[in-house]
Design a protein around this motif. Structure first.
Motif, PDB file in Angstrom:
ATOM      1  N   GLU A 132       5.958   0.730   0.627  1.00 29.13           N
ATOM      2  CA  GLU A 132       7.272   0.252   1.062  1.00 29.13           C
ATOM      3  C   GLU A 132       7.693   0.883   2.383  1.00 29.13           C
ATOM      4  OE1 GLU A 132      11.692  -0.557  -0.900  1.00 29.13           O
ATOM      5  OE2 GLU A 132      10.232   0.670  -1.952  1.00 29.13           O
ATOM      6  N   LYS A 133       7.347   2.130   2.585  1.00 31.94           N
ATOM      7  CA  LYS A 133       7.749   2.849   3.802  1.00 31.94           C
ATOM      8  C   LYS A 133       6.769   2.636   4.958  1.00 31.94           C
ATOM      9  CE  LYS A 133      10.061   6.548   1.218  1.00 31.94           C
ATOM     10  NZ  LYS A 133      10.025   8.006   0.868  1.00 31.94           N
ATOM     11  N   LEU A 134       5.594   2.123   4.662  1.00 28.85           N
ATOM     12  CA  LEU A 134       4.558   2.002   5.693  1.00 28.85           C
ATOM     13  C   LEU A 134       4.847   0.834   6.637  1.00 28.85           C
ATOM     14  CD1 LEU A 134       1.712   3.206   6.440  1.00 28.85           C
ATOM     15  CD2 LEU A 134       0.747   1.232   5.189  1.00 28.85           C
ATOM     16  N   ASP A 135       4.769   1.077   7.920  1.00 31.49           N
ATOM     17  CA  ASP A 135       4.940   0.024   8.914  1.00 31.49           C
ATOM     18  C   ASP A 135       3.588  -0.646   9.117  1.00 31.49           C
ATOM     19  OD1 ASP A 135       6.130  -1.572  10.829  1.00 31.49           O
ATOM     20  OD2 ASP A 135       5.788  -0.156  12.446  1.00 31.49           O
ATOM     21  N   VAL A 136       3.484  -1.925   8.715  1.00 31.25           N
ATOM     22  CA  VAL A 136       2.203  -2.614   8.759  1.00 31.25           C
ATOM     23  C   VAL A 136       2.137  -3.575   9.943  1.00 31.25           C
ATOM     24  CG1 VAL A 136       1.944  -2.403   6.265  1.00 31.25           C
ATOM     25  CG2 VAL A 136       2.937  -4.491   7.234  1.00 31.25           C
TER      26      VAL A 136
ATOM     27  N   HIS B 298      -7.465   7.555   2.857  1.00 34.81           N
ATOM     28  CA  HIS B 298      -8.487   6.519   2.703  1.00 34.81           C
ATOM     29  C   HIS B 298      -7.902   5.112   2.725  1.00 34.81           C
ATOM     30  CE1 HIS B 298     -11.237   9.739   1.761  1.00 34.81           C
ATOM     31  NE2 HIS B 298     -10.483  10.126   0.734  1.00 34.81           N
ATOM     32  N   MET B 299      -6.559   5.001   2.713  1.00 42.76           N
ATOM     33  CA  MET B 299      -5.889   3.702   2.656  1.00 42.76           C
ATOM     34  C   MET B 299      -5.111   3.345   3.912  1.00 42.76           C
ATOM     35  SD  MET B 299      -4.088   3.561  -1.092  1.00 42.76           S
ATOM     36  CE  MET B 299      -2.904   4.851  -0.696  1.00 42.76           C
ATOM     37  N   GLU B 300      -4.609   4.355   4.613  1.00 40.14           N
ATOM     38  CA  GLU B 300      -3.559   4.104   5.604  1.00 40.14           C
ATOM     39  C   GLU B 300      -3.993   3.164   6.721  1.00 40.14           C
ATOM     40  OE1 GLU B 300      -0.141   6.440   8.146  1.00 40.14           O
ATOM     41  OE2 GLU B 300      -1.526   7.573   6.878  1.00 40.14           O
ATOM     42  N   TYR B 301      -5.123   3.430   7.361  1.00 42.21           N
ATOM     43  CA  TYR B 301      -5.540   2.580   8.474  1.00 42.21           C
ATOM     44  C   TYR B 301      -5.780   1.149   8.007  1.00 42.21           C
ATOM     45  CZ  TYR B 301      -8.176   0.487  12.248  1.00 42.21           C
ATOM     46  OH  TYR B 301      -8.598  -0.372  13.228  1.00 42.21           O
ATOM     47  N   PHE B 302      -6.436   1.007   6.869  1.00 48.08           N
ATOM     48  CA  PHE B 302      -6.714  -0.324   6.333  1.00 48.08           C
ATOM     49  C   PHE B 302      -5.429  -1.128   6.165  1.00 48.08           C
ATOM     50  CE2 PHE B 302      -7.137  -3.315   2.845  1.00 48.08           C
ATOM     51  CZ  PHE B 302      -8.297  -4.005   3.155  1.00 48.08           C
TER      52      PHE B 302
ATOM     53  N   TRP C 168      -4.725  -4.381   8.400  1.00 52.38           N
ATOM     54  CA  TRP C 168      -5.032  -5.633   7.727  1.00 52.38           C
ATOM     55  C   TRP C 168      -3.822  -6.331   7.117  1.00 52.38           C
ATOM     56  CZ3 TRP C 168      -9.487  -8.364   7.763  1.00 52.38           C
ATOM     57  CH2 TRP C 168     -10.610  -7.721   8.296  1.00 52.38           C
ATOM     58  N   MET C 169      -2.744  -5.632   6.875  1.00 53.40           N
ATOM     59  CA  MET C 169      -1.531  -6.248   6.331  1.00 53.40           C
ATOM     60  C   MET C 169      -0.599  -6.568   7.502  1.00 53.40           C
ATOM     61  SD  MET C 169      -2.386  -6.248   3.211  1.00 53.40           S
ATOM     62  CE  MET C 169      -3.792  -5.484   2.400  1.00 53.40           C
ATOM     63  N   PRO C 170      -0.419  -7.854   7.857  1.00 52.94           N
ATOM     64  CA  PRO C 170       0.204  -8.193   9.135  1.00 52.94           C
ATOM     65  C   PRO C 170       1.715  -8.292   9.136  1.00 52.94           C
ATOM     66  CG  PRO C 170      -0.633 -10.170   8.102  1.00 52.94           C
ATOM     67  CD  PRO C 170      -1.013  -9.035   7.203  1.00 52.94           C
TER      68      PRO C 170
ATOM     69  N   SER D  22      -5.068  -6.481  -7.834  1.00 54.79           N
ATOM     70  CA  SER D  22      -4.246  -6.585  -6.630  1.00 54.79           C
ATOM     71  C   SER D  22      -5.007  -6.990  -5.374  1.00 54.79           C
ATOM     72  CB  SER D  22      -3.530  -5.249  -6.381  1.00 54.79           C
ATOM     73  OG  SER D  22      -4.465  -4.195  -6.244  1.00 54.79           O
ATOM     74  N   GLY D  23      -6.282  -7.358  -5.496  1.00 56.12           N
ATOM     75  CA  GLY D  23      -7.034  -7.776  -4.323  1.00 56.12           C
ATOM     76  C   GLY D  23      -7.120  -6.668  -3.287  1.00 56.12           C
ATOM     77  N   ASP D  24      -6.796  -6.993  -2.036  1.00 54.63           N
ATOM     78  CA  ASP D  24      -6.889  -5.997  -0.968  1.00 54.63           C
ATOM     79  C   ASP D  24      -5.703  -5.040  -0.933  1.00 54.63           C
ATOM     80  OD1 ASP D  24      -9.378  -6.447   0.460  1.00 54.63           O
ATOM     81  OD2 ASP D  24      -8.581  -8.418   0.938  1.00 54.63           O
ATOM     82  N   LEU D  25      -4.685  -5.304  -1.696  1.00 55.28           N
ATOM     83  CA  LEU D  25      -3.541  -4.387  -1.765  1.00 55.28           C
ATOM     84  C   LEU D  25      -3.928  -3.156  -2.578  1.00 55.28           C
ATOM     85  CD1 LEU D  25      -1.047  -7.235  -2.267  1.00 55.28           C
ATOM     86  CD2 LEU D  25      -0.700  -5.459  -0.544  1.00 55.28           C
ATOM     87  N   GLY D  26      -3.817  -2.010  -1.946  1.00 53.95           N
ATOM     88  CA  GLY D  26      -4.252  -0.771  -2.581  1.00 53.95           C
ATOM     89  C   GLY D  26      -5.691  -0.436  -2.293  1.00 53.95           C
TER      90      GLY D  26
END
Length: 242
Positions: A235-239, A184-188, A192-194, A159-163
């Motif tokens: 899905e719920k995360l606001d990126v 460990h994932m949330e800020y990234f 980074w996901m625009p 999945s590359g940078d996803l996850g």
């Protein structure tokens, strides 16, 4: 450079390389994936130039150099493909599959011999031995030209940078407690996901796949229920947020 076999089937196996204790402190730890069949091998997101020597040594423990016929770059970042110039001299008859959008950028890393195989926006397939691997669009997550690799036999999504997660130290290979892992994932992912639209397009695509393992380019691998937990959380995360 540590290595682990994460899948071994009748026709091929997956090996992950990472947890590099010798890397400089300010360089992000990355996961590189090798797929081996009886006749050919493919290296996914080969890594930065600083990893070339340990990666070459590690790979030779699993496959012959003459069988390493294929490279794949999910996008153009240096932590993924800046080692290309050295691979170009080592396996000059190989092919590199990468997004068409990034060919002019990727060539800056050095590619005089390896054949560039441009991946169209809609994706495609890579045939390796008797196996076919699907290239799944993941555009804008985070690169505007970006792909994942799906193995329908092993049911693995690279999945590359996803996850991706950023942790220090010798962390476990697999996510053990998803709730704890979110920190460990949330800020990234927020930074980074625009695009929420791109995020939802990707989620719709991967929900159609039978995935037992989701293998990102950084950090721990998601297995079984943790894959669906990630998709529900993402899905719920606001990126696209600083």
């Amino acid at each position: 450079m540590k290595s682990s076999v994460i899948y071994e089937g009748k026709h091929h196996k997956w090996v992950v390389f990472g947890r590099d204790e010798s890397k400089p402190e300010k360089i992000i730890d990355t996961n590189q994936y090798l797929i081996c069949t009886d006749t050919e091998s493919m290296l996914l997101d080969p890594g930065g130039i600083e990893l070339f020597s340990p990666m070459l040594t590690g790979i030779l423990g699993y496959t012959e150099l003459s069988k390493l016929t294929t490279l794949f770059a999910s996008h153009q970042d240096p932590d993924i493909i800046s080692s290309l110039g050295l691979w170009d001299k080592t396996i000059p008859k190989a092919k590199l599959y990468a997004p068409w959008l990034w060919e002019g950028f990727i060539r800056h890393f050095g590619m005089e011999n390896i054949e560039f195989m441009a991946v169209k926006d809609e994706g495609g397939e890579i045939k390796l031995g008797s196996n076919n691997f699907r290239l799944i669009p993941a555009h804008y997550l985070h690169s505007s030209g970006n792909f994942n690799v799906y193995d329908p036999e092993a049911k693995i999504l690279m999945s590359g940078d996803l996850g991706a997660s950023l942790e220090k130290g010798d962390v476990p290979m697999f996510v053990e407690d998803f709730g704890e892992h979110v920190a460990h994932m949330e800020y990234f992912h927020r930074r980074w996901m625009p695009s929420n639209r791109a995020k939802m397009n990707w989620i719709a695509r991967v929900k159609e796949l039978d995935i037992k393992m989701m293998a990102p380019q950084h950090g721990r691998i998601f297995k079984d229920d943790a894959v669906q937990e990630f998709l529900a959380w993402f899905e719920k995360l606001d990126v696209g947020c600083a």
